[in-house]
Design an enzyme around this catalytic site. Structure first.
Site: not given
Length: 337
Positions: A55, A128
């Site tokens: 992830h 991110h």
């Protein structure tokens, strides 16, 4: 001063005084685990295999000098170094893409973004919280080279988010990125018309699947979005309960005859509750995940004995026994094949 701003200034003023101890345990290499699976599993669809996934796969490469992409409420504080430092601290989890590949990861969550005011109109990065140092094309070339060295290992690249793709440039950027992918991987791409098995992929010399979270009908080599199910919480008990409900009760459309992901990842709250985590002086997201992962892995093993499990994704995929545990789930499938 508003309460909201007060909370934000408490947030940005915090800096860690001690660094967490690094996990120095070596992780076993599973460079070629797919080719070593029992022959019984060579002819079943890949979405019937248990596959380790990561992830936020590029979170190790975040650039502290970049602007903040998310959370939205902190974007206006991008110029403040300590804010970026905290965002980076709580966003970094994975190791390098090559280490993930060597360790046995075969599904990658790749979140694409374009920097505003970049003089190169088609240069893209990963994101991110912050942008990455390394651009998308460079990383995809690394993955392509690894795939060529390991032709029997099937890689699934899930491209999504596409931050900074606005109405003016979206179509051009998608055309450029898809064109680059098709040219780069070429004959290694697995077509969407196929029901891929290890044997069929090996026989055709194809070992890369591209999942693209944006409508495209022009290329038979580009797969649609792979469903990703996760708990959206930091509470491992709630994560288990939500995933169990999905696997046992919800039964998504086409569940069982296509790829799907069970995400064991923890998710920070988007409101003021996040302060209970980020204001811990000796903690970070990686450490929180490390403490909760053993329990989630035990749940995964119990669940896999009851329902189909395909891609299992987590942060810190090279930590502890995550990859080994997911690969070993295929022993159950072998006895059923």
């Amino acid at each position: 001063m508003s309460k909201r701003l007060t909370v934000e200034f408490i947030f940005i003023g915090f800096e860690t005084t001690m660094s967490a101890k690094k996990d120095k345990r070596k992780v076993a290499s599973h460079c070629d685990w797919m080719s070593q699976l029992p022959p019984k599993l060579h002819n079943i669809p890949l979405y019937d295999l248990a596959i380790p996934g990561s992830h936020d796969s590029m979170s190790y490469d975040l650039d502290i000098n970049s602007s903040i992409i998310e959370p939205d409420r902190l974007q206006r504080l991008s110029k403040i170094y300590c804010v970026r430092k905290i965002v980076r601290k709580w966003a970094i989890t994975q190791e390098t893409i090559t280490k993930q590949l060597d360790a046995g990861v075969r599904y990658f969550d790749l979140r694409i973004a374009r920097k505003a005011r970049d003089h190169d109109p088609t240069r893209l990065y990963f994101c991110h919280g912050l942008y990455t140092h390394t651009d998308v094309e460079t990383v995809l070339k690394v993955i392509r080279d690894w795939a060529e060295r390991h032709p029997k290992e099937i890689l699934i690249l899930a491209l999504s988010h596409f931050k900074g793709f606005d109405k003016a440039n979206s179509a051009q950027l998608h055309r450029h990125l898809i064109g680059f992918i098709v040219t780069l991987f070429g004959a290694k791409l697995i077509h969407i018309r196929d029901v891929p098995t290890l044997r069929s992929c090996w026989d055709k010399g194809r070992n890369v699947i591209i999942s693209y979270d944006y409508p495209t009908t022009q290329h038979g080599e580009i797969w649609s979005k792979i469903p990703y199910f996760y708990g959206d919480t930091m509470n491992t008990t709630k994560i288990e309960a939500k995933l169990q409900h999905i696997l046992e009760k919800a039964r998504p459309v086409r569940f069982g005859d296509n790829f799907f992901v069970c995400g064991l990842n923890l998710t920070l709250p988007e409101d003021a509750r996040t302060l209970q985590y980020i204001l811990r002086p000796c903690d970070n997201l990686a450490n929180v995940i490390r403490r909760g992962l053993p329990r989630l892995l035990q749940w995964t093993k119990r669940q896999a004995a009851k329902t189909p499990v395909n891609i299992v994704a987590s942060d810190l995929v090279t930590c502890d026994d995550f990859i080994q545990t997911v690969i070993e789930l295929n022993a159950l499938k072998s006895t059923r094949a």
